[in-house]
Every structure is written in C-alpha cells, then in structure tokens.
Design an enzyme around this catalytic site. Structure first.
Site, PDB file in Angstrom:
ATOM      1  NE  ARG A  46      -4.255  -1.484   0.189  1.00 17.01           N
ATOM      2  CZ  ARG A  46      -4.389  -2.509  -0.656  1.00 17.01           C
ATOM      3  NH1 ARG A  46      -3.461  -2.756  -1.557  1.00 17.01           N
ATOM      4  NH2 ARG A  46      -5.469  -3.276  -0.626  1.00 17.01           N
ATOM      5  CG  HIS A  73      -2.904  -0.823  -6.963  1.00 18.80           C
ATOM      6  ND1 HIS A  73      -3.316  -0.188  -5.827  1.00 18.80           N
ATOM      7  CD2 HIS A  73      -2.943  -2.144  -6.667  1.00 18.80           C
ATOM      8  CE1 HIS A  73      -3.591  -1.073  -4.884  1.00 18.80           C
ATOM      9  NE2 HIS A  73      -3.375  -2.283  -5.375  1.00 18.80           N
TER      10      HIS A  73
END
Ligand SMILES: NC(=O)c1ccc[n+]([C@@H]2O[C@H](COP(=O)([O-])OP(=O)(O)OC[C@H]3O[C@@H](n4cnc5c(N)ncnc54)[C@H](OP(=O)(O)O)[C@@H]3O)[C@@H](O)[C@H]2O)c1
Length: 306
Positions: free
Chosen positions: A221, A269
């Site tokens: 993250r 991502h």
C-alpha cells in the site's frame, strides 16, 4: 439466500452471472439504496450508506486481499469480514517481484539504454550473495514471493509479526527482529497489510538501515511509504532505486516527483490483480462452507487490522 453486490469501479454483470450460476437458488443483485436486507455481500470500496443500511449481513466478502479501506468504515454488528485468500494473486505477485529484483540485479535498464544508444557493452557480473532480498510480511503473498526468489538462489530474509519457518528463508519477527532483518537486506520487498502498526513503516530510519545500494519494491500500500524519505535516500545515494506499484493517492497525481524520477520504475497498482473466476469460485466455496457451519480461511481480525 439474498446476496448483494456493491463494488465500486467494477463491471457488475460478469460477477452477477458467476454468482447466480454458483447459487441458482439465491437472489443475487447489485445493491441500490433502500434495497432489501441481504445475508451476504460481495464488496469493493462500498459507501458507508451501504453498510449503514445492510445491518443484517452475516458476511462481507472483499474482492481483494487488503481490507484497510473497508476497516475504516462503520461495519454492521457481528459481520464477518473475509478477504481474498490468494485466488490467483500470489503467482502474479511472485512474477512481478522476481521480475523487479532480476531487472535491478542484472542491470537490464542499463543494457536497454546502451542498446538504444547503439552500444554493445558488458557490465561486470554481480554476485547474488550481495543482493539479499528482505520480504516484509510472510502471509499468503509474502511467503509465495520469498519461495519464488529462492528459486533464483538469492539469499532471502523474511519478517512477520509472529515467528514463521520457511525452508531456505532466514526468518525474523516482531519489533525485536526488525533491525536485524533490515540490515541483512539489500533489496526490500513490502508485502505487509496496511494497519496502524505498519503505516509509514518505510521511512528514512528503516530504509536507511538497508545495505548501501539498497533497492525498494513496494507492492502493498502507498501509505506504508513516506514518499519524501524515499526521495531523500535516493538523492543521498544510499538507495539505488525503487519499483513502486502502489501510492498514497491513486491514480498518482501528474505533478508527483515519482513520475519523472530516473531511479524509480512505477506501475499503476497492477502487481496482483483480482481474477474474477478464481475469486467467484473461492467466495462461493466459502459461502457454502459458512452455510454448512464449517470454518473458512481469510476471516479478518478487525482488532489486528488484517
Ligand atoms: N499491489 C497489489 O496489487 C496488491 C494485491 C493484493 C494485495 N496487496 C497488499 O498485500 C498485502 C498482503 O497480502 P497477504 O494476502 O499476503 O496478507 P496476509 O496473508 O494477511 O499476510 C500479512 C503478513 O504481514 C505480517 N504482518 C502484519 N502486521 C505486521 C506487523 N505489525 N509487523 C510485522 N509483520 C506484520 C503478518 O504476520 P503474521 O504472519 O505473524 O500474522 C503476515 O505474515 C495486502 O494487505 C494488500 O495490502 C497488494
């Protein structure tokens, strides 16, 4: 049974078709405000209103491995939060991380630049013993990554909250094990969940403990990393580079310095995508197990945060 689907930025129809095929006896619908109470929900980034209205839910199936965003919301009382447990993600993560480590270790960026410049040049082979890789987080994804790196004979260290034993991997755990883990590593791979304990964990102090010429691969993250600290350590020369797949703000804002930084490789991502068919099969199996009163894997501990 009533199954509701509430996934932001996800095309609903194929999911609904898969869930209806798995549960022909159930009602499966996309959630709308004011909808009837459902027993089970399949969610990604649901709005707070959905959770406030759906107070009878017994289980919330998150269609990703990370539940940090979901746990920030007010959840219905007694609901079980279930994350995806691999479902085809660990092999993707292993190939992404091995690719990034090998690309750095074998200096493929340098070769590519040379070739583009019409240069036939050799670099001195580097010794993989000098490129120990540290994997932070030895869960479903981290363990698979650590094992995959061993196939290429890199020395591999791993760090987790509780002690772990993985063949061929030097394992460390808890606060006490962190310093030894970091100083043993040159390449650092982050596969921790985002929790209050792990937010900002990739900072000047921790990254500064990596061996000189260190390299960061962040695939967990964005909020694990203090962006300015990474930039400072690249500028000082302590770190040689970074591969980043996740960011504090996504999409990464156009003015962010990471875009143009010569030592940073970035991807949007995409290191381990949710695979629809595998995910539906896994969720369906778990719903059936819950119906039969059997235990299931991947239930999130809200206190622990993952
Ligand atoms: N970029 C992407 O496309 C993508 C895709 C999927 C997932 N992810 C990220 O990857 C993360 C990891 O997924 P996973 O399925 O491997 O999770 P997981 O199975 O829950 O594993 C988490 C690991 O982190 C360790 N850990 C947690 N808190 C810690 C702490 N405070 N100190 C040290 N170790 C700690 C755990 O230790 P214990 O073993 O002792 O519990 C465990 O080994 C997800 O949370 C998500 O954020 C990213």
């Amino acid at each position: 049974m009533n199954i509701t689907f509430c996934c932001t930025d996800t095309k609903a129809e194929p999911w609904l078709a898969g869930l209806r095929a798995a549960f022909p006896e159930a009602t499966v619908d996309v959630w709308q405000p004011g909808a009837a109470q459902a027993d089970v929900a399949v969610v990604w980034a649901p709005p707070q209103r959905f959770l406030d209205e759906q107070q009878a839910l017994k289980a919330l199936f998150n269609i990703g491995a990370g539940v940090d965003a979901l746990l920030k919301l007010r959840l219905p009382p007694g609901v079980r939060v279930v994350r995806l447990d691999d479902a085809g993600m660990s092999v993707q993560m292993a190939e992404y991380v091995c690719h990034a480590v090998i690309r750095h270790f074998r200096e493929f960026d340098g070769y590519e630049a040379d070739v583009k410049a019409g240069k036939w040049s050799y670099r001195k082979p580097r010794d993989r013993k000098d490129f120990a890789v540290g994997v932070m987080g030895l869960g479903v994804l981290g363990e698979r990554v650590a094992r995959a790196l061993r196939v290429f004979d890199f020395p591999v260290h791993g760090w987790s909250r509780t002690p772990k034993a993985i063949e061929g991997v030097f394992t460390h755990s808890g606060e006490v094990g962190l310093e030894t883990f970091l100083s043993a590593s040159r390449v650092l791979v982050n596969l921790l969940p985002l929790t209050p304990d792990t937010q900002d964990i990739l900072n000047r102090q921790t990254l500064g403990r990596l061996q000189p010429g260190g390299y960061l691969i962040n695939v967990a993250r964005g909020a694990h990393l203090v962006d300015a600290d990474l930039l400072a350590l690249l500028d000082s020369g302590h770190l040689a580079g970074a591969t980043l797949d996740v960011f504090r703000t996504e999409p990464l804002p156009p003015e962010h310095p990471f875009w143009q930084h010569p030592q940073i490789t970035l991807t949007p991502h995409t290191s381990a995508r949710t695979l629809r068919d595998e995910s539906i099969a896994q969720i369906a199996g778990k719903i059936r197990a819950l119906e039969a009163g059997q235990p299931i894997a991947g239930v999130v501990d809200a206190i622990r945060g993952y």
